[in-house]
Design a protein around this motif. Sequence first.
Motif, mmCIF file in Angstrom:
data_model
loop_
_atom_site.group_PDB
_atom_site.id
_atom_site.type_symbol
_atom_site.label_atom_id
_atom_site.label_comp_id
_atom_site.label_asym_id
_atom_site.label_seq_id
_atom_site.Cartn_x
_atom_site.Cartn_y
_atom_site.Cartn_z
ATOM 1 N N LEU A 264 0.828 -1.211 0.000
ATOM 2 C CA LEU A 264 0.000 0.000 0.000
ATOM 3 C C LEU A 264 0.860 1.259 0.000
ATOM 4 C CD1 LEU A 264 -2.677 -1.202 2.572
ATOM 5 C CD2 LEU A 264 -3.070 -0.768 0.125
ATOM 6 N N LYS B 22 2.380 1.721 -3.428
ATOM 7 C CA LYS B 22 1.381 2.178 -4.388
ATOM 8 C C LYS B 22 0.920 3.614 -4.098
ATOM 9 C CE LYS B 22 0.840 -1.728 -6.687
ATOM 10 N NZ LYS B 22 1.095 -1.872 -8.123
ATOM 11 N N LYS C 267 -0.855 4.599 -1.535
ATOM 12 C CA LYS C 267 -2.180 4.629 -0.917
ATOM 13 C C LYS C 267 -2.130 5.165 0.513
ATOM 14 C CE LYS C 267 -3.663 2.801 -4.688
ATOM 15 N NZ LYS C 267 -4.309 3.663 -5.701
ATOM 16 N N ILE D 147 -7.981 3.640 3.661
ATOM 17 C CA ILE D 147 -7.943 3.177 2.268
ATOM 18 C C ILE D 147 -9.354 2.715 1.917
ATOM 19 C CG2 ILE D 147 -5.519 2.467 2.341
ATOM 20 C CD1 ILE D 147 -6.515 -0.439 2.561
ATOM 21 N N GLU E 177 -9.136 -0.558 -2.916
ATOM 22 C CA GLU E 177 -7.677 -0.523 -2.781
ATOM 23 C C GLU E 177 -7.177 -1.700 -1.962
ATOM 24 O OE1 GLU E 177 -7.059 4.344 -3.021
ATOM 25 O OE2 GLU E 177 -7.348 3.347 -1.082
#
Length: 576
Positions: free
Chosen positions: A16, A19, A21, A51, A55
């Motif tokens: 995460l 990415k 996020k 999130i 996601e």
Amino acid sequence: MTTSESAILPTLVKNLINKGKIDLQTAQESIKNAIDVDTPIASYLVQRRIISQEELAMACSEVFGLSITDLDSINITDEVRQMLSLDQARKLQLLPLFHYGKSIHVAVADPHFLNNLDDIKFATGFVAEPIIVEYNKLQTVFRNNSLEGSETAERIGMTVSSSTAEKDLAISTYQIESDIEEEEESEDDTGIDITKFVDELLIHAVLKSVSDIHVEPYEKLLRVRYRIDGILQVVATPPKQITRKLIARIKVMSRLNTSERRVPQDGRIHFKLNNDRFIDLRVNTLPTLYGEKVVMRLLDASHALIGMEKLGFDKVQHKVLLDALNKPDGMILVTGPTGSGKTVTLYSGLNILNTSERNISTAEDPCEIQLLGVNQVNVNPKVGLTFASALKAFLRQDPDIIMVGEIRDIETSDIAIKAAQTGHLVLSTLHTNSAPETLTRLVNMGVKPFNIASTVHLIIAQRLARKLCSHCKSITEPGHTILQTLGFAEEEFDDLKIYEAIGCSECSDGYKGRVGIYQVMPISPLMGRMVMDGKNALDIAQQAKAEGIADLRESALQKVREGVTSLNELERITKD
């Protein structure tokens, strides 16, 4: 936080972070807060809206290599509802969706609850295969005390895709929309061009360095999987209605009997990729309950003959192998399970030996790689062309080098031994777990110990480990106790760099490509004497260690030290 959770969730959180996020500070605070409220970190992140559920689902799919489905589009049958009560499903946070054969697919939103898969098997009797769903949708089912499907209740309508497929395979967007009552052979209106579909399937497989393609029909599902770096992954779920046409197209390309669906068939496809490149595929069909399953193995000589120095041998192992290949006679054996790369090792050796001055003949079942300048024979037991009969013929063909695909029986082994004793270099394979076990296996087959000791010069045991992706691999810090348990020496702990798989757009679940792990054991005079004295594999293994020969575990440890592979791969390929 449990031990198993701490081993899994940091990788999810890292994904995460990578990415974009969440940021590192938020991640650290969330982990602490999740522990304080006794909530799995994945659930915590969604509950607090740090999130989105989408996601989380995508991160879980990438990290754990699992498919994703839309829970709203699935109608759960009465049969499946009765397998597990809603209370049990809510407690386990796993929802049975459908089953076929000995497997049951279950929805999971939080990877923490993957630990409960064994409970599903105990309760239902089926092996549980997880599929990622969105967190809020799963909780809605549990909250509403209902296992009813959505407005698509009259259709199974399941959309399955893998992270690999979503990124770069357009065919994975085909939805399963076949009616439950509809016969498999009925006409469909999907509008899919079967010829184009198969061509794209094969082209994409080559681009992804796939080794095998599996086309699998089930009662309510048609699934296509690729084996990438030794691991099967779902890449497409085309409409069930096209099953017959799809299989028929592959059989036509393979020159198989399209009207025969009752028995297995073997064929071959010579597929044109472009004006300069062709790819060969070995095709096998197998009748199953819901249609013919097809497995296509890609036989790309350009991948197989990449050069001995690139296969993964260290410098000492490479030299020992080259020395054995340069001998005028004797026997070299390569051993390992199916799919461990034995054929590639043998052909890399043959490629070195393949000169205009040498006569090389091979007997294989079947010939997977075509090599110019080598006389290759496909054995065919149905007409009497066995490994043994092919070997007998080779000996009348003025050979220098002989390769036997596999030593399976005493007749083949006796002829191979005779060839190795009479001025020929013989290469072959055997199915054993280690190099020392190969010697005792030959004795158990009935080969005389003296003949083994005098002819077998080298045994190579091997496995294939997935290579960490150079773009996303990340340093991890396992505890010293774990490192010591795995086989690392205490004095190397301070300088040791251990990497783990993360996952990115350049790789498959943090890995890209494979590397060989080898035990290269030349047969010393003392080992030969031990064979004649009837010593067992353990005795020979101890002698090999005394002579400084690394076993498979030690070779794998070295690949971890070099940052080539991970501790997880070390355990996976050497656990036996």
